[in-house]
Scaffold this active site. Structure first.
Site: not given
Length: 324
Positions: A154, A194, A232
């Site tokens: 992430s 993603e 994020n």
């Protein structure tokens, strides 16, 4: 002068249209070259890894080999899979026959060597750079030469992870097959994923990852390999600002979460969401953003650091901004 400006505008439009046409044709070519995934490997039997394996088996209907260095973690993961499948059957979301078929496609092992016959591998281990680099160095050796090597990171650079697949930076045989498929948590519920390419990632690898995630019933979004990527980069400063509002007395926990839930129609307020993600994870990502982007707006809130120092990192330990 007017004629010159008009000519310039027409020329610019022509060039832009040519760029769009080239980009479109390149994407179409890559899509045509997307490889079919017939068998998947997943490294890591935690909540994310198990979720990815379960959805791939259920939705894409491919056999999945789950690898973890702990047999206890593998057993715990399969028990969790059984629980989720039983819940779906009880709520008529899934027939017992389909649940049994989904479960039968999941196998486990403690040896990375058992990934020698897969078409794609998705790594889902903790966000530790050295750990991921070590795993990808291994995958470059044991995986078939055509297999896509994906990470669920992430926040860590895909380019950096891909570099670990070889000692020769000009050798792209494995590095070109490295990509990120960052699934949203919990994987069986959330539709988003993603897809992030590194500098070395080939168009064919990108096309294959997009196609397979779509087969899994996900809605992919493509991001550049930039700190925090899309999710994020937007989410963590939002959570961090909510924590700053709390520590500076702008509002209490419930008021902060309630105004965002009732004012913006999100299912969970930022502080409750931080507890669910893990405050240690939130802090780690904010530190990456702050360090790599160098902007003070990404500086982690003092309260966030103190909560992590106290060990009050959220739901997984029973205490964060709320008590569980």
């Amino acid at each position: 002068m007017l004629a010159s400006r008009s000519a310039t505008r027409l020329s610019t439009r022509f060039v832009c249209s040519q760029c769009r046409a080239f980009s479109s044709s390149r994407r179409t070519l890559a899509e045509a070259q997307a490889a079919e995934i017939k068998k998947l490997g997943v490294v890591g039997a935690g909540q994310m890894g198990l979720g990815i394996a379960l959805v791939a088996s259920r939705m894409a209907q491919v056999p999945v080999t789950i690898v973890d260095n702990s047999q206890k973690s593998l057993d715990k993961g399969l028990a969790f899979a059984d629980k989720l499948l039983a819940k779906d059957v009880s709520k008529s979301r899934l027939t017992q026959s389909d649940a049994d078929s989904t479960r039968s496609r999941l196998t486990t092992t403690t040896s990375m060597d058992d990934l020698g016959d897969v078409d794609m591998i998705i790594e889902a281990v903790p966000e530790i750079v050295s750990l991921k680099q070590s795993i990808f160095a291994q995958l470059a050796q044991v995986a078939p030469s055509h297999a896509v090597l994906a990470t669920n990171t992430s926040s860590i650079s895909i380019t950096l992870i891909a570099r670990a697949t070889t000692t020769d930076p000009t050798d792209l045989s494995a590095a070109s097959r490295v990509i990120s498929t960052h699934f949203m948590n919990p994987v069986p519920v959330q539709k988003g994923v993603e897809i992030i390419s590194g500098l070395q990632t080939s168009p064919e690898t990108l096309a294959t990852a997009l196609a397979f995630c779509t087969r899994m019933g996900k809605i992919p979004s493509v991001s550049a390999d930039s700190p925090g990527f899309l999710a994020n980069r937007i989410l963590m400063p939002y959570i961090n600002e909510a924590i700053i509002c709390l520590e500076t007395g702008v509002g209490a926990e419930k008021d902060i979460d309630d105004i965002m839930k009732n004012g913006t129609n999100v299912p969970m307020g930022p502080l409750a969401l931080a507890d669910f993600i893990g405050l240690d994870t939130c802090l780690s990502i904010m530190e990456v953003l702050h360090q790599q982007l160098g902007d003070s707006k990404y500086r982690p809130a003092v309260r966030l650091r103190n909560m992590v120092a106290a060990g009050w990192v959220g739901k997984k330990v029973g205490r964060g901004f709320y008590t569980y």
